[in-house]
Design a protein around this motif. Structure first.
Motif, short mmCIF file in Angstrom:
data_model
loop_
_atom_site.label_atom_id
_atom_site.label_comp_id
_atom_site.label_asym_id
_atom_site.label_seq_id
_atom_site.Cartn_x
_atom_site.Cartn_y
_atom_site.Cartn_z
N UNK A 1 0.84 -1.21 0.00
CA UNK A 1 0.00 0.00 0.00
C UNK A 1 0.87 1.26 0.00
N UNK A 2 1.89 1.25 0.84
CA UNK A 2 2.76 2.42 0.93
C UNK A 2 3.49 2.66 -0.40
N UNK A 3 3.93 1.58 -1.03
CA UNK A 3 4.64 1.74 -2.30
C UNK A 3 3.70 2.33 -3.35
N UNK A 4 2.47 1.83 -3.41
CA UNK A 4 1.52 2.37 -4.39
C UNK A 4 1.20 3.83 -4.09
N UNK A 5 0.98 4.15 -2.84
CA UNK A 5 0.60 5.53 -2.52
C UNK A 5 1.73 6.53 -2.69
N UNK A 6 2.97 6.06 -2.55
CA UNK A 6 4.07 7.03 -2.55
C UNK A 6 4.96 6.99 -3.78
N UNK A 7 4.72 6.02 -4.64
CA UNK A 7 5.59 5.95 -5.82
C UNK A 7 4.83 6.12 -7.14
N UNK A 8 3.70 6.84 -7.12
CA UNK A 8 3.00 7.11 -8.39
C UNK A 8 3.64 8.35 -9.03
N UNK A 9 4.91 8.36 -9.08
CA UNK A 9 5.65 9.51 -9.58
C UNK A 9 6.82 9.76 -8.66
N UNK A 10 7.79 10.50 -9.16
CA UNK A 10 8.92 10.89 -8.32
C UNK A 10 9.96 9.81 -8.12
N UNK A 11 9.92 8.73 -8.91
CA UNK A 11 10.96 7.72 -8.78
C UNK A 11 12.30 8.35 -9.17
N UNK A 12 13.34 8.16 -8.34
CA UNK A 12 14.61 8.87 -8.59
C UNK A 12 15.30 8.43 -9.88
N UNK A 13 16.02 9.36 -10.45
CA UNK A 13 16.83 9.05 -11.62
C UNK A 13 18.28 9.25 -11.19
N UNK A 14 18.93 8.16 -10.82
CA UNK A 14 20.30 8.19 -10.32
C UNK A 14 20.85 6.77 -10.44
#
Lengths: 180, 147
Positions: free
Chosen positions: B6-19
């Motif tokens: 649930x936390x991954x779905x709610x917090x990673x719908x964007x903003x995944x780092x590019x590094x």
């Protein structure tokens, strides 16, 4: 490399765009893995993808959910016939509501289709979506405005849009889907 | 669904780092190790809760064209017409909706010219009028599905 921005001008960038369409590799260094596939270094991929995110060519990078299995089973397109000189104000006000997932001005199409403002509401069931529509109409001063509510009853096809011409990558093409 | 999923779905719908090590960086904010985060995402994909892990493109900036189109399809012919429409690779989504205009589909094409051509081809293939409704203005929303 750093000056080349347009995937249409550099086949390596076109291949990169194509390669990440189906998803980032699930490995600790996904950008290095992508670079290997398309002939770019990890640094070049990181720079390019960062720029695409910054410039908005990539709107979002992360998990792309399927809303139905997550419990969002009711999906309504709500269309309104609002005065053309107020459509911008109303559209902006409408889109500020959290349950509105898309909001567009579109052209009317004669007597068959007098509506010029479209919004999508995804909710858990029709009852809650209908309540949200009433709330939206109140909040935007549209209780007396002609509108129609079009629930979807079947989805025949759902896949991600493909925007680029096929470019030779040797990459496999898995199904690409996007939230409707 | 687990709390972690649930936390991954709610917090990673964007903003995944590019590094270099993006799963490591994103995992730290979620209290997950690099391997754990990769495992959770793989599990969500396997369960069919995600359609993919990656980018959402801005179609128009890529030179592409998107349009919403609708048709009035006689109920008896609905499935046959849907099959003909869906055979076009440019048709991205197709929904039946409750209205006289009862078939609604999204066209994604590489160019605006191609969009007009495909619409004509769909009219020819189905014998029905296509009501084309390309967007004039998009009002920004934060498309986010909370779970």
């Amino acid at each position: 490399m750093a000056t080349v921005n347009d995937p249409r001008e550099d086949p390596r960038l076109a291949r990169l765009l194509e390669a990440i369409q189906s998803g980032l590799p699930l490995t600790p260094r996904p950008y290095a893995a992508l670079g290997e596939r398309v002939g770019l270094s990890e640094g070049e991929v990181v720079d390019t993808v960062s720029r695409w995110v910054r410039e908005g060519l990539i709107k979002r990078l992360g998990v792309v959910v399927r809303h139905r299995p997550l419990g969002y089973r009711a999906n309504a397109m709500v269309v309104w016939d609002v005065p053309d000189d107020r459509v911008g104000d109303i559209g902006r006000r409408m889109s500020a509501h959290e349950f509105v997932t898309l909001c567009y001005r579109r052209p009317r199409r004669g007597e068959d289709w007098p509506y010029n403002l479209f919004c999508m509401i995804h909710g858990r069931d029709r009852h809650s979506v209908n309540a949200q529509i009433e709330l939206l109409a109140e909040a935007c001063g549209l209780t007396d405005t002609p509108r129609a509510v079009l629930f979807s009853n079947r989805c025949f096809k759902q896949r991600g849009a493909r925007y680029l011409a096929e470019v030779p990558t040797g990459d496999t093409r898995s199904g690409r889907m996007s939230p409707a | 669904m687990t709390e972690t999923e649930r936390a991954v779905i709610n917090r990673l719908q964007g903003g995944f780092p590019v590094c270099e090590r993006p799963f490591l960086e994103a995992g730290e904010k979620l209290g997950l190790s690099e391997d754990e985060l990769i495992g959770v995402i793989r599990g969500l994909l396997d369960q069919g809760l995600l359609s993919r892990f990656g980018p959402l493109y801005h179609a128009e900036r890529l030179g592409g064209a998107l349009s919403l189109a609708a048709m009035k399809v006689p109920e008896a012919e609905f499935d046959a017409i849907a099959e003909r429409v869906n055979a076009f690779p440019e048709v991205a989504h197709n929904y039946a909706r409750d209205h006289a205009l009862n078939m609604w589909f999204v066209l994604a094409t590489e160019t605006p010219e191609r969009r007009r051509a495909v619409l004509r081809e769909i009219e020819a293939a189905t014998g029905l009028t296509v009501y084309d409704m390309p967007k004039i203005t998009e009002y920004f929303v934060g498309l986010h599905f909370a779970v």
